[in-house]
Scaffold this motif. Structure first.
Motif, PDB file in Angstrom:
ATOM      1  N   LEU A   1       0.862  -1.179   0.000  1.00  0.00           N
ATOM      2  CA  LEU A   1       0.000   0.000   0.000  1.00  0.00           C
ATOM      3  C   LEU A   1       0.898   1.228   0.000  1.00  0.00           C
ATOM      4  CD1 LEU A   1      -3.227   0.501   2.084  1.00  0.00           C
ATOM      5  CD2 LEU A   1      -1.525   2.326   1.950  1.00  0.00           C
ATOM      6  N   ASP A   2       0.778   2.035  -1.039  1.00  0.00           N
ATOM      7  CA  ASP A   2       1.669   3.179  -1.212  1.00  0.00           C
ATOM      8  C   ASP A   2       0.955   4.214  -2.072  1.00  0.00           C
ATOM      9  OD1 ASP A   2       3.969   4.878  -2.091  1.00  0.00           O
ATOM     10  OD2 ASP A   2       5.181   3.271  -1.230  1.00  0.00           O
ATOM     11  N   ARG A   3       1.349   5.473  -1.916  1.00  0.00           N
ATOM     12  CA  ARG A   3       0.791   6.489  -2.812  1.00  0.00           C
ATOM     13  C   ARG A   3       1.134   6.173  -4.257  1.00  0.00           C
ATOM     14  NH1 ARG A   3       2.575  12.338  -1.150  1.00  0.00           N
ATOM     15  NH2 ARG A   3       4.585  11.260  -1.119  1.00  0.00           N
ATOM     16  N   ASP A   4       2.342   5.649  -4.458  1.00  0.00           N
ATOM     17  CA  ASP A   4       2.758   5.195  -5.784  1.00  0.00           C
ATOM     18  C   ASP A   4       3.361   3.807  -5.633  1.00  0.00           C
ATOM     19  OD1 ASP A   4       3.730   4.705  -8.295  1.00  0.00           O
ATOM     20  OD2 ASP A   4       5.248   6.294  -8.263  1.00  0.00           O
ATOM     21  N   PRO A   5       2.550   2.761  -5.790  1.00  0.00           N
ATOM     22  CA  PRO A   5       3.054   1.407  -5.569  1.00  0.00           C
ATOM     23  C   PRO A   5       3.773   0.802  -6.765  1.00  0.00           C
ATOM     24  CG  PRO A   5       0.728   1.317  -6.069  1.00  0.00           C
ATOM     25  CD  PRO A   5       1.110   2.793  -6.087  1.00  0.00           C
ATOM     26  N   SER A   6       4.038   1.604  -7.791  1.00  0.00           N
ATOM     27  CA  SER A   6       4.615   1.049  -9.014  1.00  0.00           C
ATOM     28  C   SER A   6       6.011   0.465  -8.792  1.00  0.00           C
ATOM     29  CB  SER A   6       4.676   2.109 -10.115  1.00  0.00           C
ATOM     30  OG  SER A   6       5.500   3.200  -9.731  1.00  0.00           O
ATOM     31  N   GLY A   7       6.718   0.913  -7.755  1.00  0.00           N
ATOM     32  CA  GLY A   7       8.050   0.388  -7.478  1.00  0.00           C
ATOM     33  C   GLY A   7       8.056  -0.849  -6.614  1.00  0.00           C
ATOM     34  N   ALA A   8       6.880  -1.372  -6.266  1.00  0.00           N
ATOM     35  CA  ALA A   8       6.807  -2.586  -5.453  1.00  0.00           C
ATOM     36  C   ALA A   8       7.389  -3.760  -6.238  1.00  0.00           C
ATOM     37  CB  ALA A   8       5.364  -2.882  -5.077  1.00  0.00           C
ATOM     38  N   PRO A   9       7.936  -4.760  -5.548  1.00  0.00           N
ATOM     39  CA  PRO A   9       8.547  -5.886  -6.255  1.00  0.00           C
ATOM     40  C   PRO A   9       7.509  -6.702  -7.019  1.00  0.00           C
ATOM     41  CG  PRO A   9       8.443  -6.315  -3.898  1.00  0.00           C
ATOM     42  CD  PRO A   9       8.070  -4.890  -4.082  1.00  0.00           C
ATOM     43  N   ALA A  10       7.950  -7.337  -8.078  1.00  0.00           N
ATOM     44  CA  ALA A  10       7.088  -8.211  -8.860  1.00  0.00           C
ATOM     45  C   ALA A  10       6.526  -9.303  -7.969  1.00  0.00           C
ATOM     46  CB  ALA A  10       7.872  -8.822 -10.013  1.00  0.00           C
ATOM     47  N   GLY A  11       5.248  -9.568  -8.130  1.00  0.00           N
ATOM     48  CA  GLY A  11       4.587 -10.581  -7.326  1.00  0.00           C
ATOM     49  C   GLY A  11       3.759 -10.013  -6.208  1.00  0.00           C
ATOM     50  N   ALA A  12       3.976  -8.736  -5.864  1.00  0.00           N
ATOM     51  CA  ALA A  12       3.178  -8.092  -4.821  1.00  0.00           C
ATOM     52  C   ALA A  12       1.899  -7.514  -5.415  1.00  0.00           C
ATOM     53  CB  ALA A  12       3.980  -6.988  -4.139  1.00  0.00           C
ATOM     54  N   VAL A  13       0.833  -7.555  -4.642  1.00  0.00           N
ATOM     55  CA  VAL A  13      -0.409  -6.867  -4.994  1.00  0.00           C
ATOM     56  C   VAL A  13      -0.187  -5.378  -4.742  1.00  0.00           C
ATOM     57  CG1 VAL A  13      -2.850  -6.595  -4.440  1.00  0.00           C
ATOM     58  CG2 VAL A  13      -1.789  -8.868  -4.360  1.00  0.00           C
TER      59      VAL A  13
ATOM     60  N   ILE B   1      -1.497  -1.648  -4.191  1.00  0.00           N
ATOM     61  CA  ILE B   1      -2.666  -0.885  -3.764  1.00  0.00           C
ATOM     62  C   ILE B   1      -2.260   0.578  -3.648  1.00  0.00           C
ATOM     63  CG2 ILE B   1      -4.411  -0.562  -1.970  1.00  0.00           C
ATOM     64  CD1 ILE B   1      -4.662  -3.284  -3.204  1.00  0.00           C
ATOM     65  N   ALA B   2      -2.901   1.458  -4.416  1.00  0.00           N
ATOM     66  CA  ALA B   2      -2.610   2.895  -4.352  1.00  0.00           C
ATOM     67  C   ALA B   2      -3.472   3.533  -3.276  1.00  0.00           C
ATOM     68  CB  ALA B   2      -2.864   3.547  -5.704  1.00  0.00           C
ATOM     69  N   ALA B   3      -2.838   4.038  -2.234  1.00  0.00           N
ATOM     70  CA  ALA B   3      -3.546   4.713  -1.148  1.00  0.00           C
ATOM     71  C   ALA B   3      -2.555   5.545  -0.364  1.00  0.00           C
ATOM     72  CB  ALA B   3      -4.242   3.710  -0.235  1.00  0.00           C
ATOM     73  N   ASP B   4      -3.061   6.569   0.293  1.00  0.00           N
ATOM     74  CA  ASP B   4      -2.258   7.481   1.112  1.00  0.00           C
ATOM     75  C   ASP B   4      -2.626   7.247   2.568  1.00  0.00           C
ATOM     76  OD1 ASP B   4      -1.223   9.758   2.492  1.00  0.00           O
ATOM     77  OD2 ASP B   4      -1.280  10.931   0.637  1.00  0.00           O
ATOM     78  N   VAL B   5      -1.630   7.043   3.437  1.00  0.00           N
ATOM     79  CA  VAL B   5      -1.931   6.735   4.840  1.00  0.00           C
ATOM     80  C   VAL B   5      -2.548   7.911   5.581  1.00  0.00           C
ATOM     81  CG1 VAL B   5      -0.203   4.905   5.035  1.00  0.00           C
ATOM     82  CG2 VAL B   5       0.426   7.269   5.622  1.00  0.00           C
ATOM     83  N   THR B   6      -2.559   9.100   4.989  1.00  0.00           N
ATOM     84  CA  THR B   6      -3.241  10.238   5.617  1.00  0.00           C
ATOM     85  C   THR B   6      -4.726  10.264   5.298  1.00  0.00           C
ATOM     86  OG1 THR B   6      -2.829  11.785   3.791  1.00  0.00           O
ATOM     87  CG2 THR B   6      -1.137  11.619   5.499  1.00  0.00           C
ATOM     88  N   ASP B   7      -5.197   9.362   4.462  1.00  0.00           N
ATOM     89  CA  ASP B   7      -6.591   9.302   4.027  1.00  0.00           C
ATOM     90  C   ASP B   7      -7.249   8.072   4.644  1.00  0.00           C
ATOM     91  OD1 ASP B   7      -9.029   9.146   2.722  1.00  0.00           O
ATOM     92  OD2 ASP B   7      -8.166   8.776   0.733  1.00  0.00           O
ATOM     93  N   GLY B   8      -8.039   8.282   5.697  1.00  0.00           N
ATOM     94  CA  GLY B   8      -8.626   7.162   6.410  1.00  0.00           C
ATOM     95  C   GLY B   8      -9.497   6.282   5.537  1.00  0.00           C
ATOM     96  N   ALA B   9     -10.339   6.898   4.718  1.00  0.00           N
ATOM     97  CA  ALA B   9     -11.212   6.114   3.849  1.00  0.00           C
ATOM     98  C   ALA B   9     -10.400   5.324   2.833  1.00  0.00           C
ATOM     99  CB  ALA B   9     -12.208   7.031   3.140  1.00  0.00           C
ATOM    100  N   GLY B  10      -9.352   5.940   2.293  1.00  0.00           N
ATOM    101  CA  GLY B  10      -8.490   5.252   1.340  1.00  0.00           C
ATOM    102  C   GLY B  10      -7.764   4.084   1.970  1.00  0.00           C
ATOM    103  N   VAL B  11      -7.312   4.253   3.212  1.00  0.00           N
ATOM    104  CA  VAL B  11      -6.632   3.163   3.919  1.00  0.00           C
ATOM    105  C   VAL B  11      -7.589   1.997   4.151  1.00  0.00           C
ATOM    106  CG1 VAL B  11      -5.599   2.500   6.133  1.00  0.00           C
ATOM    107  CG2 VAL B  11      -4.865   4.596   4.985  1.00  0.00           C
ATOM    108  N   ARG B  12      -8.794   2.307   4.613  1.00  0.00           N
ATOM    109  CA  ARG B  12      -9.767   1.238   4.876  1.00  0.00           C
ATOM    110  C   ARG B  12     -10.088   0.468   3.595  1.00  0.00           C
ATOM    111  NH1 ARG B  12     -11.809   5.407   8.051  1.00  0.00           N
ATOM    112  NH2 ARG B  12     -13.425   5.955   6.528  1.00  0.00           N
ATOM    113  N   ALA B  13     -10.309   1.206   2.512  1.00  0.00           N
ATOM    114  CA  ALA B  13     -10.611   0.548   1.242  1.00  0.00           C
ATOM    115  C   ALA B  13      -9.417  -0.246   0.738  1.00  0.00           C
ATOM    116  CB  ALA B  13     -11.029   1.589   0.206  1.00  0.00           C
ATOM    117  N   GLY B  14      -8.225   0.312   0.894  1.00  0.00           N
ATOM    118  CA  GLY B  14      -7.020  -0.366   0.424  1.00  0.00           C
ATOM    119  C   GLY B  14      -6.757  -1.656   1.176  1.00  0.00           C
ATOM    120  N   ILE B  15      -6.920  -1.638   2.484  1.00  0.00           N
ATOM    121  CA  ILE B  15      -6.681  -2.857   3.267  1.00  0.00           C
ATOM    122  C   ILE B  15      -7.746  -3.902   2.961  1.00  0.00           C
ATOM    123  CG2 ILE B  15      -6.713  -3.779   5.623  1.00  0.00           C
ATOM    124  CD1 ILE B  15      -5.037  -1.389   6.451  1.00  0.00           C
TER     125      ILE B  15
END
Length: 261
Positions: free
Chosen positions: A42-54, A56-70
């Protein structure tokens, strides 16, 4: 072969890493994958996550975005056993240098970001703990700044001091849930944020040399070294460890070597 659904001490376990698109978070996600976990980033820009990871684009300052992302991550992973709260931001200066707006932003990311992600993840973690005792954990990326006075880091240090206190409180609160809570305290790590800090210095080479020299090992720690500590604490092999802050700081906190020469 290790990886999602493969063998390893995390085989069959789901893990979520915040701030996993770069630096320590990306290294942690990669190691979790190598150890057999199913991993979401879960990252604002998850494009750099390693291959094989799911991703999720979300900002930890956004409660609704975090809940939806998790919720989306758990739907993909099937269950959540390990939460790594790694998303964070830095600040440079004394108490005179950072205004109230910057204080609010850094505390929002570094402290409340952990609160929001834990709050959203806890129902899933409790469920996993009931089904697989000893396998569930929350691990925070804290900092040596929580326990050592560093120059020009008043705001950052205050935020990480709060992370350390939060870790201990959560470890106590969730004992009976079967959820272990720990943190890792990196020293100065050779990460993209530090690289950007060095780029802004009047003499980047001299500043890098100074950062290397202040750690007794004579160098900055690497993202992979910090990730190894995070994954150790998150592993079922560390089932007896909770409420612990593990320093990965090249000896900076506890060693006082005599000058060479």
């Amino acid at each position: 072969m290790n990886g999602p659904g493969g063998t390893g001490d995390f085989a069959g376990l789901g893990a979520l890493v915040t701030g996993g698109g770069s630096g320590i978070g990306a290294a942690t996600a990669a190691l979790l994958l190598a150890r057999g976990a199913r991993v979401a980033v879960l990252d604002r820009d998850p494009s750099g996550a390693p291959a094989g990871a799911v991703r999720i684009a979300a900002d930890v300052t956004d409660g609704a975005g975090v809940r939806a992302g998790i919720a989306a991550a758990v739907a993909e992973l099937g269950a959540l056993h390990a939460l790594v709260g790694n998303a964070g931001t830095g600040a440079v200066g004394t108490v005179e240098d950072n205004d109230d707006e910057e204080w609010g932003h850094v505390l929002d990311v570094n402290v409340l970001g952990l609160v929001r992600t834990a709050r959203a993840a806890l129902p899933h973690l409790r469920r996993a703990a009931a089904e697989a005792p000893g396998s569930v954990s929350i691990t925070h990326t804290c900092s040596i700044a929580a326990t050592a006075g560093l120059p020009q880091r008043a705001l950052y240090s205050a935020s990480k001091g709060a992370v350390l206190a939060l870790t201990l409180a959560m470890a106590t609160d969730h004992l009976h849930d079967g959820i272990r809570v720990n943190c890792v305290n990196p020293g100065t790590a050779d990460t993209p944020w530090v690289a950007r800090l060095l780029d802004r210095a009047p003499d980047p080479a001299a500043e890098r040399a100074a950062l290397n020299a202040r750690q007794p090992l004579g160098r900055m720690v690497t993202a992979e070294e910090v990730a190894a500590a995070i994954v150790h604490l998150a592993s079922p092999a560390a089932s007896g460890i909770t409420g612990t802050a593990l320093a990965v700081d090249g000896g900076m906190q506890g060693l006082r070597p005599r000058p060479v020469g």
